[in-house]
Enzyme design. Structure first.
Site, PDB file in Angstrom:
ATOM      1  CB  CYS A   1      33.102  34.254  42.263  1.00  7.08           C
ATOM      2  SG  CYS A   1      33.518  34.985  40.360  1.00  7.08           S
TER       3      CYS A   1
ATOM      4  CB  THR B   1      38.687  61.069  32.366  1.00  8.21           C
ATOM      5  OG1 THR B   1      37.612  61.586  31.920  1.00  8.21           O
ATOM      6  CG2 THR B   1      39.943  62.058  32.026  1.00  8.21           C
ATOM      7  CE1 TYR B   2      39.224  56.172  27.122  1.00  5.75           C
ATOM      8  CE2 TYR B   2      37.592  55.815  28.907  1.00  5.75           C
ATOM      9  CZ  TYR B   2      38.664  55.400  28.322  1.00  5.75           C
ATOM     10  OH  TYR B   2      39.205  54.187  28.486  1.00  5.75           O
ATOM     11  CG  ASN B   3      38.116  64.842  29.316  1.00 10.84           C
ATOM     12  OD1 ASN B   3      39.191  64.523  28.882  1.00 10.84           O
ATOM     13  ND2 ASN B   3      38.065  65.491  30.504  1.00 10.84           N
ATOM     14  CB  THR B   4      32.901  61.313  26.790  1.00 19.87           C
ATOM     15  OG1 THR B   4      33.253  60.070  27.332  1.00 19.87           O
ATOM     16  CG2 THR B   4      33.660  61.735  25.701  1.00 19.87           C
TER      17      THR B   4
ATOM     18  CB  THR C   1      33.922  62.483  34.464  1.00 18.72           C
ATOM     19  OG1 THR C   1      35.514  62.158  34.010  1.00 18.72           O
ATOM     20  CG2 THR C   1      33.017  62.726  33.285  1.00 18.72           C
TER      21      THR C   1
ATOM     22  CD  GLU D   1      29.820  56.922  29.176  1.00 17.34           C
ATOM     23  OE1 GLU D   1      30.432  58.346  28.943  1.00 17.34           O
ATOM     24  OE2 GLU D   1      28.505  56.837  28.803  1.00 17.34           O
TER      25      GLU D   1
END
EC number: 1.11.1.-
Length: 491
Positions: free
Chosen positions: A120, A385-388, A397, A462
């Site tokens: 790397c 989480t953004y619940n999307t 999720t 995401e």
């Protein structure tokens, strides 16, 4: 003979990339213009820049916790998730700069050794600079034969942690702590292990997110990078590398991405209903884990490398001298935990040695406070989480996040008794499994096509969230094996 720092003395060996006509040199300071603008070769610049301009918090965090004092490309991409970024920067700052068992230059040299296991160059460059800034001896940058024996003794554990952590035993620990004048104290060793695991996992994030080289104000065109495996950065962005030949196969690009998303949502709903109706027996759960473990064998070999047998690929990998000088046994890499015909390796039952009940307290006892910071970071990424999901809102999720985390642990031989591994097969499509295994096990082979091939309706933020989960799952897996070996040494 004192050769002095590499940057001053190396002769330049130039190659020309046939694709982008960039001159590539095999020393530690390669200069080239990346083909994409912005911090990532995978993510459009405007998506990351928008996040950074909106968020003042990111700038505050950089001022407070960045060792380089600037907003580097990793931080810019991570700033798509500011809550997580804070946990990450705080723990990294603590292990690099705060009171701890190891001298500052040693910390950065260990980071270089860890990053070199995956070639790397991004992290190697960063920590070579930091090593020198913190008073490191320039001669050490000529390679491992120039460093003190006790640092050199970390080679074996660096190699095993990076590629096959399940092989680490209490004998490896005893060897390090009982070597006379070159011995490591346990607090020093824990500090080193935390650094090694952190930078192995961070290499996964760098490659998985296509992180571009940093702009360097001291270089006329602003960029510096290393060619790796005789590929240029254009390979990363354009997929001109060996492992992508099979990705145009039948698994990719056929399913319409919208219906792909709807199908995933439907499977999540069905699994939740089945879970509510009846629970699988313990025996059935064990069978499903073994099945998933065996199937993970075929994920990469069957999909990505089917025209190139694994051993051939390794033989073809030319590791440039600038990277190989920091490691020994460069050909040593990941091998599937569940290799065909090998039944002797016992599965690591997570319940027998958990981070929460065992690892956390051991780390905190030997290297105070780092346990709290790591614990906060693990919890943060696991619960973030953004619940999307893509265009859908108000989605739970949890199931998906757990499948991603547990699939990484499954490939490292760690099993959760209370988890139904049938869910992994239901939730993670083939192209996503290929991506996960590549990022977690051989990150240097990750390409843009792999990144683009899964969850095509999902937002880049995401996918960065996926990379954060993979990175932390990998770091935790490495720590569990190393800390279990230290515990066994102590008992």
């Amino acid at each position: 003979l004192n050769k002095g720092p590499p940057s001053a003395t190396f002769s330049a060996n130039w190659n020309l990339c046939g694709l982008c006509h960039t001159q590539m040199r095999t020393d530690t300071r390669i200069r080239a213009q990346p083909l994409t603008r912005g911090p990532s070769a995978f993510i459009p610049e405007k998506e990351v820049v928008q996040a950074n301009t909106v968020d003042e918090r990111t700038n505050f965090l950089v001022e407070e916790y960045s060792t380089s004092g600037r907003l580097d490309n990793i931080t810019q991409v991570m700033s798509l998730h500011t809550q997580y970024l804070e946990s990450f920067l705080r723990s990294q700052f603590y292990m690099l700069r705060m009171d701890g068992p190891l001298p500052l230059p040693h910390r950065h040299y260990i980071a270089v050794m860890a990053a070199a296991r995956h070639q790397c160059s991004y992290l190697i460059n960063m920590h070579v600079d930091e090593f020198l800034k913190t008073g490191g001896i320039p001669e050490w940058l000529n390679g491992l034969e120039y460093v003190p024996q006790r640092l050199k003794n970390l080679n074996e554990i660096n190699k095993l942690l990076a590629h096959r952590p399940w092989l680490i035993t209490k004998e490896h620990i005893q060897k390090l702590v009982k070597t006379g004048e070159n011995n490591w104290s346990l607090p020093e060793l824990v500090h080193a292990v935390v650094l090694l695991a952190h930078y192995h996992a961070l290499a996964s994030f760098v490659f998985g997110s296509g992180i571009n080289p940093e702009r360097d104000p001291e270089i006329s065109n602003g960029f510096r990078l290393i060619s790796v495996n005789n590929f240029c950065v254009c390979d990363l962005a354009n997929d001109n590398s060996i492992e992508n030949t099979a990705l145009t196969g039948s698994n990719y690009g056929i399913v319409d991405s919208l219906s792909e998303l709807e199908a995933l949502m439907e499977r999540m709903k069905r699994l939740q209903e089945e879970r509510d109706d009846e629970e699988a027996s313990q025996e059935e759960m064990t069978t499903r884990f073994e099945k998933e473990k065996k199937e993970s064998l075929f994920v990469v070999a069957g999909d990505t490398f089917h025209s190139f047998p694994h051993s051939d690929f390794e033989d073809d990998m030319i590791i440039t001298s600038d990277v190989s000088r920091y490691i020994e046994d460069p050909g040593f890499g990941y091998e599937d935990f569940a290799r065909r015909g090998e039944e002797h390796l016992p599965t690591f039952r997570a319940q027998d040695y958990t981070w929460e009940n065992h690892g956390f307290s051991l780390v905190n006892r030997l290297y105070s406070d780092i346990g709290h910071l790591l614990d906060e970071k693990f919890r943060m990424v696991y619960n973030l989480t953004y619940n999307t999901m893509a265009t859908h809102e108000d989605v739970d999720t949890t199931m998906l996040r757990r499948a991603l985390f547990n699939y990484v642990h499954c490939m490292f031989g760690i099993r959760y008794d209370d988890y139904d591994y049938g869910e992994v097969n239901q939730l993670l499509e083939r192209s996503l499994k290929v991506y996960i295994k590549t990022v977690a096990c051989y990150p240097e082979r990750t390409t843009k096509r792999m990144y683009d091939s899964y969850w095509r309706q999902f937002k880049h933020s995401e996918k960065v969230h996926v990379n954060l989960l993979l990175m932390e799952a990998r770091m935790q897996a490495e720590l569990l094996y190393a800390l279990r070996a230290i515990t066994r040494h102590l008992t």
